[in-house]
Design an enzyme around this catalytic site. Structure first.
Site, PDB file in Angstrom:
ATOM      1  N   LYS A  72      33.045  57.027  32.757  1.00 37.98           N
ATOM      2  CA  LYS A  72      33.831  58.263  32.734  1.00 37.98           C
ATOM      3  C   LYS A  72      33.240  59.280  31.745  1.00 37.98           C
ATOM      4  O   LYS A  72      33.059  60.450  32.086  1.00 37.98           O
ATOM      5  CB  LYS A  72      35.294  57.961  32.374  1.00 37.98           C
ATOM      6  CG  LYS A  72      35.978  57.080  33.417  1.00 37.98           C
ATOM      7  CD  LYS A  72      37.421  56.788  33.081  1.00 37.98           C
ATOM      8  CE  LYS A  72      37.618  55.947  31.842  1.00 37.98           C
ATOM      9  NZ  LYS A  72      37.023  54.601  31.938  1.00 37.98           N
ATOM     10  N   ARG A 225      28.796  49.040  31.315  1.00 39.41           N
ATOM     11  CA  ARG A 225      28.691  48.820  29.865  1.00 39.41           C
ATOM     12  C   ARG A 225      28.470  47.339  29.569  1.00 39.41           C
ATOM     13  O   ARG A 225      27.654  46.981  28.716  1.00 39.41           O
ATOM     14  CB  ARG A 225      29.926  49.336  29.124  1.00 39.41           C
ATOM     15  CG  ARG A 225      29.787  49.127  27.618  1.00 39.41           C
ATOM     16  CD  ARG A 225      30.984  49.592  26.834  1.00 39.41           C
ATOM     17  NE  ARG A 225      31.130  51.033  26.897  1.00 39.41           N
ATOM     18  CZ  ARG A 225      32.284  51.654  27.056  1.00 39.41           C
ATOM     19  NH1 ARG A 225      33.404  50.971  27.180  1.00 39.41           N
ATOM     20  NH2 ARG A 225      32.333  52.968  27.086  1.00 39.41           N
TER      21      ARG A 225
HETATM   22  P1  ADP Z   1      33.739  54.951  30.042  1.00 41.85           P
HETATM   23  O1  ADP Z   1      33.817  56.344  29.469  1.00 41.85           O
HETATM   24  O2  ADP Z   1      34.280  54.874  31.438  1.00 41.85           O
HETATM   25  O3  ADP Z   1      34.340  53.904  29.153  1.00 41.85           O
HETATM   26  P2  ADP Z   1      30.877  55.255  29.635  1.00 41.85           P
HETATM   27  O4  ADP Z   1      30.633  56.550  30.313  1.00 41.85           O
HETATM   28  O5  ADP Z   1      30.922  55.278  28.146  1.00 41.85           O
HETATM   29  O6  ADP Z   1      32.204  54.554  30.204  1.00 41.85           O
HETATM   30  O7  ADP Z   1      29.757  54.236  30.156  1.00 41.85           O
HETATM   31  C1  ADP Z   1      29.327  53.143  29.402  1.00 41.85           C
HETATM   32  C2  ADP Z   1      27.826  52.985  29.488  1.00 41.85           C
HETATM   33  O8  ADP Z   1      27.506  52.443  30.763  1.00 41.85           O
HETATM   34  C3  ADP Z   1      27.037  54.312  29.409  1.00 41.85           C
HETATM   35  O9  ADP Z   1      26.527  54.531  28.146  1.00 41.85           O
HETATM   36  C4  ADP Z   1      25.892  54.138  30.364  1.00 41.85           C
HETATM   37  O10 ADP Z   1      24.779  53.650  29.676  1.00 41.85           O
HETATM   38  C5  ADP Z   1      26.359  53.075  31.307  1.00 41.85           C
HETATM   39  N1  ADP Z   1      26.717  53.598  32.641  1.00 41.85           N
HETATM   40  C6  ADP Z   1      27.971  53.864  33.085  1.00 41.85           C
HETATM   41  N2  ADP Z   1      27.959  54.255  34.360  1.00 41.85           N
HETATM   42  C7  ADP Z   1      26.661  54.241  34.749  1.00 41.85           C
HETATM   43  C8  ADP Z   1      26.000  54.528  35.993  1.00 41.85           C
HETATM   44  N3  ADP Z   1      26.694  54.883  37.076  1.00 41.85           N
HETATM   45  N4  ADP Z   1      24.660  54.424  36.033  1.00 41.85           N
HETATM   46  C9  ADP Z   1      23.980  54.028  34.937  1.00 41.85           C
HETATM   47  N5  ADP Z   1      24.536  53.721  33.749  1.00 41.85           N
HETATM   48  C10 ADP Z   1      25.861  53.819  33.652  1.00 41.85           C
END
Ligand code: ADP
Length: 347
Positions: A72, A225
């Site tokens: 997200k 993650r």
């Molecule tokens: P959330 O905000 O939903 O908790 P994040 O955006 O912080 O999740 O994502 C966590 C990590 O996972 C990011 O730093 C990234 O490295 C990886 N990630 C998430 N989604 C993807 C994707 N679709 N493709 C590649 N890496 C991703």
């Protein structure tokens, strides 16, 4: 009691989280093309972005919801970048007074996006300031009280609000209805996670073959993650064992040592299921009861633990509480005692 995660585990988990956050930054995709999977969602976003650009308008407000670690925050940053907007990152619980929110909204900055993580935790009074701000770039200020009260309207620069939540159900309908674009992020299939793992390995200079990437992918709880975290941990084992490439075998050995089982469950997941089985006859059991017995926050169970167990078909949420499924008994190789499951409330 033995079901609670012990102190040592918690400290390790906390230290790993800090390290993970740092490493995450280098692995974060910077464009929709680099963002792997979630194809339908990306296609829709591409359309909304180019339509807004053609009209020369700001992008409509976006609500992203789904379990933690699915991308997200990453998507919010990508959306801002693709729209050529500066982004301010903040979170619902970070605001302690309306003044802080008003200060953020009224910053004199052209073309920007504001990201509010955990927007369901924004206090209701603050939330009401958001409504006119989101609708017509305006904040209502009331000065003085009673008969002397005077209303002022503060005009704001247009902005795109990007809200993220792990629990769409906790967002008031008034707030939800003010988002023009609402997107749900789903758990990733192992094929997409394998691509993410291969990409991360390339960036971090880790040698991994196809079987290795697939083994980690299958055991990453559908979550990028987690996939990145397990990749780094398995690399540690591989390095110490003198393996220069993570093969399927090396990954399997590393993951098993990390306590990650074939379905991707970790200690806390198994504690959770075992507790329901051994102490509550398989359920149904109320969430508060489980939170107290495990010594965990109810939010952690609902946000982090349960969504994947439900998706994996190991747990059901029923009106009377949480219930494990026959697949969970089989997975943990436990036998229900006669009359255990489905017998009624055990609270
Ligand atoms: P959330 O905000 O939903 O908790 P994040 O955006 O912080 O999740 O994502 C966590 C990590 O996972 C990011 O730093 C990234 O490295 C990886 N990630 C998430 N989604 C993807 C994707 N679709 N493709 C590649 N890496 C991703």
């Amino acid at each position: 009691m033995g079901d609670a995660m012990d102190h040592e585990d918690r400290l390790t988990a906390a230290a790993e989280q800090t390290e993970d956050r740092r490493a995450d930054a280098s692995l974060r995709p910077h464009s929709l093309d680099e963002f792997i999977g979630q194809e339908e969602l990306k296609e829709n976003l591409r359309v909304f972005i180019s339509a807004a650009r053609q009209r020369g308008e700001v992008l409509d407000h976006v609500l992203l919801h789904g379990p933690p670690g699915l991308g997200k925050t990453t998507l919010a940053q990508i959306l801002a970048a693709e729209m050529g907007l500066e982004i301010r990152l903040t979170s619902g619980p970070a605001f302690s007074s309306p003044a802080e929110l008003i200060a953020l909204l009224s910053e004199q900055a052209d073309r920007r996006a504001i990201f509010i993580d955990e927007i369901h935790r924004l206090n209701r009074v603050l939330e009401e300031h958001l409504y006119p701000a989101m609708e017509d770039w305006r904040i209502e200020l009331i000065i003085d009280k009673g008969p002397n009260a005077r209303h002022f309207n503060l005009q704001l620069e247009p902005f795109t609000l990007i809200g993220a939540t792990t629990r769409a159900g906790l967002i008031t309908s008034a707030l939800r209805s003010r988002f023009g674009i609402v997107c749900h992020l789903d758990f990733y299939p192992p094929g997409d996670l394998a691509v993410i793992i291969t990409r991360s390995a390339r960036i971090l200079g880790i040698g991994i073959d196809e079987q290795g990437a697939h083994e980690i992918a299958r055991r990453s709880r559908g979550t990028p993650r987690a996939a990145n975290r397990l990749l780094r941990r398995v690399r540690d084992f591989a390095q110490v064992a003198g393996d220069s490439i993570i093969t399927g075998e090396v990954a399997d050995a590393g993951l098993t040592r990390l306590g990650v089982d074939k379905l991707g469950l970790e200690n806390l997941d198994r504690h959770y299921l075992r507790l329901i089985m051994e102490h509550f006859g398989g359920g149904p059991v109320g969430i508060q009861n489980l939170a107290v017995s495990l010594g965990e926050e109810q939010d952690t169970l609902e946000d982090v633990i349960e969504p994947f167990l439900i998706q994996a078909g190991l747990l059901q949420r029923t009106p009377r509480g949480r219930e494990v499924t026959p697949a969970a008994w089989r997975h943990l190789e436990l036998e229900p005692r006669p009359g255990d499951q489905g017998r009624g409330s055990t609270q």
